[in-house]
Design a protein around this motif. Sequence first.
Motif, short mmCIF file in Angstrom:
data_model
loop_
_atom_site.label_atom_id
_atom_site.label_comp_id
_atom_site.label_asym_id
_atom_site.label_seq_id
_atom_site.Cartn_x
_atom_site.Cartn_y
_atom_site.Cartn_z
N VAL A 82 0.84 -1.20 0.00
CA VAL A 82 0.00 0.00 0.00
C VAL A 82 0.87 1.25 0.00
CG1 VAL A 82 -1.80 1.27 1.23
CG2 VAL A 82 -1.89 -1.21 1.17
N GLY A 83 1.87 1.29 0.86
CA GLY A 83 2.70 2.49 1.00
C GLY A 83 3.57 2.80 -0.21
N LEU A 84 4.24 1.79 -0.75
CA LEU A 84 5.11 2.04 -1.91
C LEU A 84 4.35 2.49 -3.16
CD1 LEU A 84 7.92 -0.65 -1.59
CD2 LEU A 84 7.98 1.78 -1.01
N PRO A 85 3.20 1.88 -3.49
CA PRO A 85 2.44 2.44 -4.62
C PRO A 85 1.99 3.88 -4.38
CG PRO A 85 1.71 0.21 -4.19
CD PRO A 85 2.63 0.59 -3.06
N LEU A 86 1.66 4.21 -3.15
CA LEU A 86 1.29 5.59 -2.85
C LEU A 86 2.50 6.52 -3.02
CD1 LEU A 86 -1.03 5.15 0.24
CD2 LEU A 86 -1.68 6.02 -2.00
N LEU A 87 3.68 6.06 -2.63
CA LEU A 87 4.88 6.87 -2.85
C LEU A 87 5.17 7.05 -4.34
CD1 LEU A 87 7.26 5.60 -0.03
CD2 LEU A 87 6.13 7.81 -0.20
N GLY A 120 -2.34 13.63 -6.09
CA GLY A 120 -1.12 13.68 -5.29
C GLY A 120 -1.39 14.06 -3.85
N MET A 121 -2.29 15.01 -3.63
CA MET A 121 -2.61 15.42 -2.26
C MET A 121 -3.26 14.29 -1.48
SD MET A 121 -4.15 19.19 -2.80
CE MET A 121 -3.27 20.48 -3.62
N ILE A 122 -4.21 13.62 -2.09
CA ILE A 122 -4.87 12.50 -1.43
C ILE A 122 -3.88 11.38 -1.18
CG2 ILE A 122 -6.63 10.70 -1.72
CD1 ILE A 122 -8.29 12.85 -3.23
N SER A 123 -2.99 11.14 -2.12
CA SER A 123 -1.96 10.11 -1.94
C SER A 123 -1.02 10.46 -0.81
CB SER A 123 -1.17 9.91 -3.23
OG SER A 123 -2.01 9.47 -4.25
N GLY A 124 -0.68 11.74 -0.67
CA GLY A 124 0.17 12.17 0.43
C GLY A 124 -0.51 11.95 1.78
N LEU A 125 -1.80 12.29 1.86
CA LEU A 125 -2.55 12.04 3.09
C LEU A 125 -2.57 10.56 3.43
CD1 LEU A 125 -5.67 14.36 2.66
CD2 LEU A 125 -3.99 14.46 4.49
N LEU A 126 -2.90 9.74 2.45
CA LEU A 126 -2.98 8.30 2.68
C LEU A 126 -1.62 7.71 3.02
CD1 LEU A 126 -5.47 7.23 -0.13
CD2 LEU A 126 -5.91 7.34 2.33
N ALA A 127 -0.57 8.17 2.34
CA ALA A 127 0.77 7.64 2.62
C ALA A 127 1.19 7.94 4.05
CB ALA A 127 1.79 8.22 1.63
N CYS A 129 -0.80 8.47 6.59
CA CYS A 129 -1.65 7.68 7.48
C CYS A 129 -1.21 6.21 7.50
CB CYS A 129 -3.10 7.81 7.03
SG CYS A 129 -4.27 7.17 8.22
N PHE A 130 -0.94 5.64 6.34
CA PHE A 130 -0.50 4.25 6.29
C PHE A 130 0.90 4.07 6.85
CE2 PHE A 130 -3.89 3.59 3.07
CZ PHE A 130 -4.52 2.54 3.71
N LEU A 131 1.73 5.09 6.74
CA LEU A 131 3.07 5.00 7.31
C LEU A 131 2.99 4.86 8.83
CD1 LEU A 131 6.18 5.22 6.99
CD2 LEU A 131 5.87 7.67 7.32
N ILE A 132 2.20 5.69 9.46
CA ILE A 132 2.12 5.64 10.92
C ILE A 132 1.33 4.43 11.41
CG2 ILE A 132 0.09 7.08 11.30
CD1 ILE A 132 1.84 8.46 13.52
N THR A 133 0.36 3.98 10.63
CA THR A 133 -0.41 2.81 11.06
C THR A 133 0.29 1.50 10.72
OG1 THR A 133 -1.75 2.85 9.05
CG2 THR A 133 -2.63 3.99 10.98
N SER A 134 1.44 1.56 10.06
CA SER A 134 2.22 0.35 9.79
C SER A 134 2.91 -0.15 11.06
CB SER A 134 3.26 0.59 8.71
OG SER A 134 2.63 0.79 7.47
N PHE A 135 2.98 0.69 12.07
CA PHE A 135 3.55 0.27 13.35
C PHE A 135 2.45 -0.40 14.16
CE2 PHE A 135 6.33 3.68 11.99
CZ PHE A 135 7.58 3.11 12.19
#
Length: 151
Positions: A82-87, A120-127, A129-135
């Motif tokens: 999820v995170g890498l495609p968003l990046l 891009g903005m929505i992808s930044g928000l999601l990235a 969010c998913f980055l912090i919830t990966s912990f």
Amino acid sequence: MSISRSVGFLAYAFVLYSLFILTVDFTYSIRENAAVTGNPTPTFFFPLYYIPLGIVLGFPILLWRFRQSGSWKFDWDLFVFVGLPLLYIIFFPALYFAGPTFLTPTSGAFTTTLLSIEVGMISGLLAGCFLITSFRKLESRRYGLTFGSRS
């Protein structure tokens, strides 16, 4: 509902709204500057400015997990799939105009969609969010057969 919980939500909302207003104002000033100077390069990085906002959006989930028992782990599956495609979507405009051509399609509706600022903005928000919830915290049983719970 307790007073401390209400104050916590009020502080969270204040930080979230303030960061949102600052981010939108900052991107607007960069867009205005790019229009005056004719240099669109800074606008390629708009989605990066929305990652901190996504981190703030995911912060309550991290706090909830902080209160759970277990050891901290990083969910690589979530990050990779999820995170890498968003990046990739976040960096797509910069790759399209300045990167190797094999990394981006050259034309079509897909390319036009990925070049839009809103995606891009929505992808930044999601990235963010998913980055912090990966912990996550995983429970371990000392004498049991199971290690980890994905909840």
